[in-house]
Write an enzyme that holds these catalytic residues in place. Sequence first.
Site, PDB file in Angstrom:
ATOM      1  N   GLY A 155     -12.946  -4.501   1.373  1.00  0.00           N
ATOM      2  CA  GLY A 155     -12.778  -5.260   2.619  1.00  0.00           C
ATOM      3  C   GLY A 155     -12.923  -4.306   3.789  1.00  0.00           C
ATOM      4  NE  ARG A 156     -10.712  -7.460   7.639  1.00  0.00           N
ATOM      5  CZ  ARG A 156     -10.295  -8.715   7.784  1.00  0.00           C
ATOM      6  NH1 ARG A 156     -10.717  -9.405   8.814  1.00  0.00           N
ATOM      7  NH2 ARG A 156      -9.461  -9.266   6.951  1.00  0.00           N
ATOM      8  CB  ILE A 157      -8.717  -1.091   4.797  1.00  0.00           C
ATOM      9  CG1 ILE A 157      -7.929  -1.819   5.895  1.00  0.00           C
ATOM     10  CG2 ILE A 157      -8.117   0.296   4.546  1.00  0.00           C
ATOM     11  CD1 ILE A 157      -6.515  -2.230   5.508  1.00  0.00           C
ATOM     12  NE  ARG A 178     -11.612 -11.152  -4.648  1.00  0.00           N
ATOM     13  CZ  ARG A 178     -10.687 -11.754  -3.931  1.00  0.00           C
ATOM     14  NH1 ARG A 178      -9.992 -12.735  -4.455  1.00  0.00           N
ATOM     15  NH2 ARG A 178     -10.445 -11.396  -2.691  1.00  0.00           N
ATOM     16  CB  ILE A 237      -3.455   2.884   1.066  1.00  0.00           C
ATOM     17  CG1 ILE A 237      -4.942   2.522   0.999  1.00  0.00           C
ATOM     18  CG2 ILE A 237      -3.251   4.378   1.164  1.00  0.00           C
ATOM     19  CD1 ILE A 237      -5.692   2.742   2.310  1.00  0.00           C
ATOM     20  CB  ALA A 238      -3.932  -1.812  -2.236  1.00  0.00           C
ATOM     21  NE  ARG A 239       1.345  -5.791   0.368  1.00  0.00           N
ATOM     22  CZ  ARG A 239       1.003  -5.293   1.567  1.00  0.00           C
ATOM     23  NH1 ARG A 239       0.654  -4.031   1.685  1.00  0.00           N
ATOM     24  NH2 ARG A 239       1.030  -6.046   2.648  1.00  0.00           N
ATOM     25  CD  GLU A 268       6.322  -1.008  -1.118  1.00  0.00           C
ATOM     26  OE1 GLU A 268       5.434  -0.376  -1.704  1.00  0.00           O
ATOM     27  OE2 GLU A 268       6.247  -1.355   0.079  1.00  0.00           O
ATOM     28  CG  HIS A 286       4.222   0.007   2.586  1.00  0.00           C
ATOM     29  ND1 HIS A 286       4.392  -1.086   1.776  1.00  0.00           N
ATOM     30  CD2 HIS A 286       3.127  -0.278   3.338  1.00  0.00           C
ATOM     31  CE1 HIS A 286       3.454  -1.990   2.034  1.00  0.00           C
ATOM     32  NE2 HIS A 286       2.670  -1.513   2.988  1.00  0.00           N
ATOM     33  CB  ILE A 287       3.919   5.349   6.607  1.00  0.00           C
ATOM     34  CG1 ILE A 287       3.366   6.508   5.748  1.00  0.00           C
ATOM     35  CG2 ILE A 287       5.436   5.257   6.512  1.00  0.00           C
ATOM     36  CD1 ILE A 287       3.706   7.893   6.290  1.00  0.00           C
TER      37      ILE A 287
HETATM   38  C1  DGY Z   1      -0.110  -4.453   5.793  1.00  0.00           C
HETATM   39  O1  DGY Z   1      -0.404  -4.734   6.944  1.00  0.00           O
HETATM   40  O2  DGY Z   1      -0.333  -5.211   4.840  1.00  0.00           O
HETATM   41  C2  DGY Z   1       0.585  -3.169   5.579  1.00  0.00           C
HETATM   42  O3  DGY Z   1       0.720  -2.862   4.235  1.00  0.00           O
HETATM   43  C3  DGY Z   1       1.927  -3.237   6.265  1.00  0.00           C
HETATM   44  O4  DGY Z   1       2.219  -2.015   6.779  1.00  0.00           O
END
Ligand code: DGY
Length: 326
Positions: A155-157, A178, A237-239, A268, A286-287
């Site tokens: 996606g964008r990130i 996907r 850095i997702a979830r 978390e 989660h920063i």
């Molecule tokens: C988001 O925007 O989903 C980030 O994980 C929250 O900091």
Amino acid sequence: MKPSLLVARAVFPEVLEKLTMHFELTSNQDDTLWSSVELIRQLQDKVGVFTTGSERIDAAVLSACPDLKICANMAVGFNNFDVVAMTAAGVLATNAPDVLTETTADFGFGLLLATARRITESEHFLRAGRWHRWRYDMFAGAEVHGSTLGILGMGRIGQGIARRGAHGFGMQVIYHNRARLDEATEVACGAHYVSKEELLKRCDHLVLVLPYSAESHHAIGAAELAQMKPTATLVNIARGGIVDDVALAAALRQGRLAAAGLDVFEGEPTVHPDLVALSNVVLTPHIASATIPTRRAMANLAADNLIGFLIHGQPLTPLNPQVLGR
Ligand code: DGY
């Protein structure tokens, strides 16, 4: 009379001021962590709620809060929302996309560098007073420039990370998603589409940027880790929940994977003790989107969604726009 709104977590005072101009506000500026029972209690008679990504809005909450019309997340991720249940209940869901893309991509790339080049591990060594002399292989890490960067979730990130890798660090960028990107976007990102299997096998560094869902739960588990190079690094850095943290800790401990950089964790803010015990893991709380300008933009977008929908009938970034016509 102004509509009643709940702000479920602490937020920038100027955002509260903006909301106060339009709404009768109840705000959790103490930042108390509410149970779902307390959240439901606080939501009584509220037509809208400002959430931050940690408040679960599901069928049970919705049926206990019949006045609720909109939940606005100050996050791009919205796995705290049961969007299907919200749509069925006619409740609008909004998130905060775009405003955090570049900041989060910066962090993802930074975490990759810190992990591959063993930056935090070597800092801990220095601070512990253990640096007595130079050695040719001291904290020798993995090469970043010119290596192969794999991205799962484009996606964008993911695209932001691809651009940084391809254009800033001369990396070969491969991705799996996907849906394949159109050719112009692939060229702009310097990225090539591959199967998930090829991605895992070929990459020197794998960055996870896919949304969390039942489908992506443990998308990286023991079987996937076994396909990666033992010299590879993994960055999430997702979830939390996208990676099986127990399987990851085992792979890292047994030298089947070189290192991991993790900003998100299953369950978390609790972090699995097996991960904490390892030195080849960089752990951050989660920063990824945490700069003041970006967090301010995310908070303002959530507030503008509430004002847009409840005052002007037009939200900015709806997740279930089908409820608008009802
Ligand atoms: C988001 O925007 O989903 C980030 O994980 C929250 O900091």
